[in-house]
Motif scaffolding. Structure first.
Motif, PDB file in Angstrom:
ATOM      1  N   UNK A  95      68.283  99.773 -66.141  1.00 33.56           N
ATOM      2  CA  UNK A  95      69.379  98.834 -66.431  1.00 33.56           C
ATOM      3  C   UNK A  95      70.536  99.080 -65.485  1.00 33.56           C
ATOM      4  N   UNK A  96      71.085  97.990 -64.993  1.00 36.65           N
ATOM      5  CA  UNK A  96      72.313  98.095 -64.201  1.00 36.65           C
ATOM      6  C   UNK A  96      73.331  97.115 -64.760  1.00 36.65           C
ATOM      7  N   UNK A  97      74.495  97.641 -65.090  1.00 39.43           N
ATOM      8  CA  UNK A  97      75.606  96.769 -65.500  1.00 39.43           C
ATOM      9  C   UNK A  97      76.546  96.675 -64.318  1.00 39.43           C
ATOM     10  N   UNK A  98      76.794  95.454 -63.865  1.00 40.32           N
ATOM     11  CA  UNK A  98      77.655  95.303 -62.694  1.00 40.32           C
ATOM     12  C   UNK A  98      79.016  94.745 -63.077  1.00 40.32           C
ATOM     13  N   UNK A  99      79.972  95.093 -62.240  1.00 39.82           N
ATOM     14  CA  UNK A  99      81.303  94.486 -62.342  1.00 39.82           C
ATOM     15  C   UNK A  99      81.275  93.126 -61.657  1.00 39.82           C
ATOM     16  N   UNK A 100      81.949  92.154 -62.261  1.00 37.01           N
ATOM     17  CA  UNK A 100      82.197  90.872 -61.599  1.00 37.01           C
ATOM     18  C   UNK A 100      83.666  90.514 -61.828  1.00 37.01           C
ATOM     19  N   UNK A 101      84.148  89.489 -61.152  1.00 33.59           N
ATOM     20  CA  UNK A 101      85.535  89.058 -61.360  1.00 33.59           C
ATOM     21  C   UNK A 101      85.625  88.037 -62.490  1.00 33.59           C
ATOM     22  N   UNK A 102      85.093  88.431 -63.626  1.00 32.22           N
ATOM     23  CA  UNK A 102      85.115  87.584 -64.821  1.00 32.22           C
ATOM     24  C   UNK A 102      85.643  88.433 -65.978  1.00 32.22           C
ATOM     25  N   UNK A 103      86.021  87.803 -67.091  1.00 33.50           N
ATOM     26  CA  UNK A 103      86.531  88.588 -68.223  1.00 33.50           C
ATOM     27  C   UNK A 103      85.531  89.672 -68.657  1.00 33.50           C
ATOM     28  N   UNK A 104      86.078  90.803 -69.116  1.00 38.12           N
ATOM     29  CA  UNK A 104      85.236  91.948 -69.462  1.00 38.12           C
ATOM     30  C   UNK A 104      84.431  91.692 -70.734  1.00 38.12           C
ATOM     31  N   UNK A 105      83.188  92.161 -70.719  1.00 42.48           N
ATOM     32  CA  UNK A 105      82.317  92.022 -71.892  1.00 42.48           C
ATOM     33  C   UNK A 105      82.269  93.342 -72.658  1.00 42.48           C
ATOM     34  N   UNK A 106      81.965  93.243 -73.941  1.00 38.21           N
ATOM     35  CA  UNK A 106      81.939  94.439 -74.784  1.00 38.21           C
ATOM     36  C   UNK A 106      80.890  94.344 -75.865  1.00 38.21           C
ATOM     37  N   UNK A 127      83.860 102.113 -57.564  1.00 40.01           N
ATOM     38  CA  UNK A 127      82.475 101.843 -57.965  1.00 40.01           C
ATOM     39  C   UNK A 127      81.734 101.054 -56.893  1.00 40.01           C
ATOM     40  N   UNK A 128      81.101 101.774 -55.951  1.00 42.81           N
ATOM     41  CA  UNK A 128      80.432 101.100 -54.842  1.00 42.81           C
ATOM     42  C   UNK A 128      79.367 100.116 -55.332  1.00 42.81           C
ATOM     43  N   UNK A 129      79.203  99.063 -54.597  1.00 41.36           N
ATOM     44  CA  UNK A 129      78.248  97.990 -54.896  1.00 41.36           C
ATOM     45  C   UNK A 129      78.448  97.411 -56.292  1.00 41.36           C
ATOM     46  N   UNK A 130      79.654  97.630 -56.835  1.00 42.61           N
ATOM     47  CA  UNK A 130      80.021  97.061 -58.138  1.00 42.61           C
ATOM     48  C   UNK A 130      79.144  97.557 -59.287  1.00 42.61           C
ATOM     49  N   UNK A 131      78.528  98.715 -59.089  1.00 41.31           N
ATOM     50  CA  UNK A 131      77.689  99.242 -60.158  1.00 41.31           C
ATOM     51  C   UNK A 131      78.560 100.005 -61.154  1.00 41.31           C
ATOM     52  N   UNK A 132      78.591  99.509 -62.364  1.00 36.88           N
ATOM     53  CA  UNK A 132      79.413 100.118 -63.414  1.00 36.88           C
ATOM     54  C   UNK A 132      78.605 101.133 -64.208  1.00 36.88           C
ATOM     55  N   UNK A 133      77.386 100.785 -64.550  1.00 37.67           N
ATOM     56  CA  UNK A 133      76.533 101.676 -65.335  1.00 37.67           C
ATOM     57  C   UNK A 133      75.109 101.531 -64.810  1.00 37.67           C
TER      58      UNK A 133
END
Lengths: 174, 767
Positions: free
Chosen positions: B340-351, B149-155
């Motif tokens: 909207x952009x949901x990004x990945x970070x090195x933190x616990x996953x949100x839901x 997922x380039x640039x940490x873009x998840x959605x």
């Protein structure tokens, strides 16, 4: 002081006798064994819940010598020789205690995980103060977290018990 | 609710009330099996690190340790819950992505040995730079959380409805505001727990789950098992609120440990581990631009959001679509752009947390709308009335609204709170605020693509007719679905609630249902239960007609008495008598029901998310008192008026409003998961993460308006989540009314209020 038994690894174990819901139980525990674990694992009294094991949530509240305490904050050896009441022993007979009944009838129970501890705290309050006001009820259960009810119907249930308790009964109970 | 009903619309005692009040109710962590082992998971101490080596040899030597497993012992197949982004492994293979990521697991004879064994596993890490700030996750050169997922873009979502540019060009007034939400966690009081038993090629898991179906599907998929060989059983569950919807490491690791040892394995999270597993609310950064005409009628809206998703997807794709999708519900406007952009970070996953995706955008929009009302000199109640959604309309993003009594909710909330007398007349330091909310009554589409019905149900009447058992896959996690569904089944059968039994949420004995999420069960599972009950009634009246020598059309059954509709004096017979005769002559008396959602929604990308057969609406008004010295926010009173259609059980229904509102109260003022600069949680316990206590909860008034939803059985719709949506915006608007300061980030802490008042006094900031 409880009897000490040293195992082959040199770890000390303690023989304790606790009175739980009217019956004496003798068990061998380690120095770091929590009271909540003796109740749940040794005596199968799983009505006492574990929610945090840090004394924050109040799910494991029991009566120790008639006072409400978090049983995850008490070592089993500290309870040696003491009288304990858990949710399984809160009603005097097979009938429900009035607090239990009020919780059921007033919608004070949702998931039920906080319920045993909550009922114990409410029971302790009503025993020492049969007619608390709302603030006193909220203070008495402030150490019991509930994530479902917003406490609205829990407070209502406790006040309902107070309303339905006549003072004659209080004196005869004492 | 019409007086004609015998069972629904009434406060029957909760079907499991006695078990819960006596401590007899068994939750997953209370279960004990002969020869059972205890399992724990070793997690990462680093936010982002390469795994160089894992040495389990010392742990394996420890007496009492029965198995130690790492990624080498489990399938490498990635799993997740949003099928668009399966991105998790049972154990990390080459790197860890947050503090708490799963690395290895042990099975031991007791809990204490587990902790000792975990300490003996040696993992060599090479620490990598971590992404901890969502707003910089997309920067050029930022560390990559997932290579795919380039640039940490998840959605990434870009939706455009109507003609926003035209609307803005025609607008009398345009305003842009920026708000920031916070990470919160569901914090059910019951920690996650599971007992896994893998024996003779069959895997049985008792788990604190909101959806046995999704657990069964995803666990079978991960291990290459047939779904029929995976049995998921839900014991009592101590609250979910969205956090128990997807299988966790407990089930995956527990299953493998059980297979290897041949013994039942109980796995469990402690409170800290629950915060690390998370799947709670996303922190959303929200920019809103709205154009209105002179009267404050909304012409167009642009919502531009970024959210911090954490290290994995969880349900975050849906959360992202919900965040903007649901904004079109409460107010009518024809031009809308949602980025909207949901990004990945090195933190616990949100839901998904109660109100899935909606509460923070709602906080932003309700605060934003109040700013617009103030700028135009319009009363906040009035601007909402002018824009309020009306029944039998379609939103610009193609959600069909049937029943909608939002206007009546606003009027009633204003009446019972004394809005018109209080607004502008309260002393300084005291304020009143208003906001609205809306939510789905069940997601229109399942989480993974399939054509299964939403819900199915069976009823089996006991041979002598003295009891009937409802078999449903619906999941009671405390909200009371077991009780409400038994009421609905009894009503449809013409039977008594007191004689109902229920077996629920066990994939082997109960028919399919997707479970407890998106406020779906009263409408969807209820539809299936109603149909099953009606099938019973039809059969019982048919046999009764032979006993009574009356045509079946002339017969009806109510509370277990079968009577002639046209001949009030004709002799009646009991349900029991007819049921017994039925069994003797025809065999088991069974009823079946099934509920499919009709095809819903538009054809644009993401159109399926937030579709629903029906939408609830509500209005909330709150009154706050602000301490001018300290900034302390004391919420004195809250009035919630809900349009939830018809009511099956009023006491349970108001209990849902109280609970949803309670969660909103906590998120509004106190709750926030905090991290240090290494990505470690600073407050992973219930002392530091402050859930409101009984002393913090305001006085709550929960009221309803008359409403009937044609898509729901007996006219029902949502109630479990809607009341979370308005609360944060409502309080923020009340704080503004009290002190003239606007808090633009959550939670609305005393410190932020104090600082805002100070800045206002010193003339630094004007809203």
């Amino acid at each position: 002081m409880s009897q000490v038994i040293t195992d082959k690894h040199g770890i000390q174990h303690y023989m304790i006798t606790i009175n739980v819901n009217g019956d004496d139980y003798t068990r061998v525990v380690k120095a770091n064994t929590l009271l909540v674990n003796v109740l749940r694992d040794e005596l199968d009294l799983t009505g006492t819940k574990k929610g945090c094991e840090l004394g924050d949530c109040g799910s494991c509240t029991i009566l120790l010598e008639n006072k409400p305490v978090d049983s995850c904050m008490i070592l089993a050896i500290e309870a040696d020789g003491k009288k304990i009441t858990t949710i399984e022993g809160i009603a005097e007979s097979s009938e429900l205690d009035k607090v239990q009944e009020a919780f059921i009838n007033n919608g004070a129970i949702q998931c039920g995980y906080c319920t045993p501890g909550m009922i114990i705290s409410a029971k302790a309050l009503l025993t020492r103060n049969p007619h608390p006001n709302e603030k006193e009820v909220r203070e008495a259960i402030a150490g019991n977290l509930c994530r479902c009810t917003g406490f609205v119907n829990i407070v209502k249930a406790v006040l309902k018990v107070s309303e339905e308790t006549n003072d004659k009964e209080v004196i005869s109970n004492e | 609710m019409s007086k004609d009903y015998a069972v629904i619309g009434k406060n029957v005692p909760k079907i499991d009330g006695r078990e819960k009040a006596t401590g007899a109710a068994k939750y997953a962590g209370d279960l004990k099996f002969p020869n059972m082992l205890f399992g724990k998971i070793l997690t990462s101490p680093h936010a982002h690190a390469k795994i160089l080596s894992i040495d389990t040899s010392e742990a394996e030597k420890l007496p009492g340790v029965k198995a130690v497993i790492t990624h080498k012992d489990v399938p490498a197949l990635k799993y997740g819950i949003s099928p668009a982004r399966w991105d998790e492994n049972i154990f990390c293979i080459d790197k860890v992505r947050f503090v708490g990521d799963k690395v290895a697991a042990v099975a031991c004879i007791d809990e204490e040995t587990c902790y000792k064994a975990l300490k003996l596993i040696k993992v060599e890490y090479e620490v990598l730079p971590a992404v901890l700030d969502a707003l910089h996750a997309m920067d050029e050169g930022a560390p990559q959380v997932h290579d795919e997922y380039p640039r940490n873009i998840n959605t990434e979502i870009h939706q455009n409805f109507g003609d926003l540019d035209k609307a803005m060009a025609e607008a009398h007034y345009i305003r842009k505001d920026y708000f920031v939400g916070q990470r919160t966690y569901q914090s059910p009081i019951e920690p996650h727990s599971a007992v896994s038993i893998w024996k003779d090629n069959k895997l049985t898991i008792y788990s604190s789950t909101q959806s046995p179906h999704y657990f069964q599907y995803y666990i079978a998929r991960e291990f290459g098992l047939k779904m029929g060989d995976v049995r998921i059983i839900k014991p009592f569950v101590g609250g979910g609120f969205g956090g128990k919807l997807e299988p966790t490491g407990l089930e995956f690791a527990g299953s493998v440990l059980s297979k290897l040892t041949g013994r039942p394995v109980r796995t469990f999270y402690d409170r800290h581990e629950m915060f690390a597993h998370n799947r709670g609310r996303h922190k959303v950064y929200m920019e809103l631009t709205t154009g209105v005409d002179k009267e404050g009628k909304i012409l167009g809206v642009h919502a531009n959001f970024v959210s911090d998703g954490g290290a994995y997807t969880s349900l975050g794709v849906a959360t992202s679509y919900y965040a903007g999708g649901l904004l079109t519900l409460t107010y009518e406007f024809e031009n809308y752009k949602f980025d909207m952009i949901r990004v990945y970070t090195n933190l616990p996953a949100c839901g998904a947390q109660r109100g899935h995706g909606a509460p923070q955008p709602k906080y932003a929009f309700e605060s934003h709308l109040d700013n617009i009302a103030k700028d135009l000199g319009i009363d906040p109640l009035e601007i909402r009335l002018r824009n309020a959604r009306q029944p039998n309309t379609v939103t610009i993003n193609d959600f069909g609204i049937n029943s909608c009594e939002l206007t009546a909710c606003l009027e009633k909330a204003a009446d019972i709170s004394g809005w018109r007398e209080k607004k502008g007349n309260l002393p300084k330091g005291r304020g009143i605020g208003i906001a609205t909310g809306s939510f789905v009554s069940g997601a229109g589409y399942p989480i993974y693509r399939n054509d299964l019905p939403q819900s199915a149900a069976m009823i089996k009447v006991h041979e002598d007719g003295t009891a009937a058992t409802l078999y449903t896959g619906a999941v009671d996690i405390g909200q009371g679905s077991d009780t409400a569904l038994c009421q609905m089944a009894a009503e449809a059968m013409g039977y008594r609630y007191e004689n109902m039994k229920i077996i629920a949420a066990d994939t082997e004995t109960t028919p399919h249902d997707f479970g407890a999420y998106s406020s779906r069960q009263t409408l969807m599972s209820g539809s299936a239960c109603k149909q099953a009950g009606e099938e019973i009634k039809k059969q019982i009246l048919d046999i009764a007609s032979t006993i009574m020598s009356l045509p079946p059309d002339d017969l009806d059954c109510r509370l277990g008495i079968i009577f002639s509709k046209s001949r009030p004096t004709a002799k009646t017979i009991t349900f029991e008598e007819a049921a017994r005769r039925f069994f003797v002559l025809r065999g088991p008396l069974l009823g079946r029901g099934v509920y499919h959602v009709p095809r819903l929604g538009g054809t644009f990308k993401g159109a399926a998310v937030a579709t629903s057969p029906a939408y609830s609406f509500c209005a909330q008004i709150s009154e706050v008192q602000i301490d001018e010295e300290t900034g302390e926010v004391d919420v004195c009173e809250v009035w919630d008026v809900h349009d939830c259609g018809q009511v099956i059980n009023p006491m349970q229904l108001h209990g849902q409003v109280h609970g949803a509102l309670y969660m909103g109260v906590g998120e509004a003022i106190w709750e926030e998961v905090l991290f240090d600069d290494q990505g470690k949680i600073l407050n992973p316990n219930l002392g530091g993460y402050m859930l409101p206590t009984a002393l913090d909860m305001p006085i709550v008034h929960s009221e309803l308006v008359e409403s009937y939803e044609p898509a729901g059985p007996w006219g029902v719709k949502e109630v479990g989540e809607g009341a979370t949506n308005p609360t944060m915006g409502c309080f923020n608007n009340a704080i503004y009314d009290a002190m003239g300061v606007r808090i633009d980030s959550l939670p609305l802490t005393y410190e932020k209020v104090w600082r805002a008042m100070k800045e206002k006094r010193e003339g630094k900031k004007e809203v």
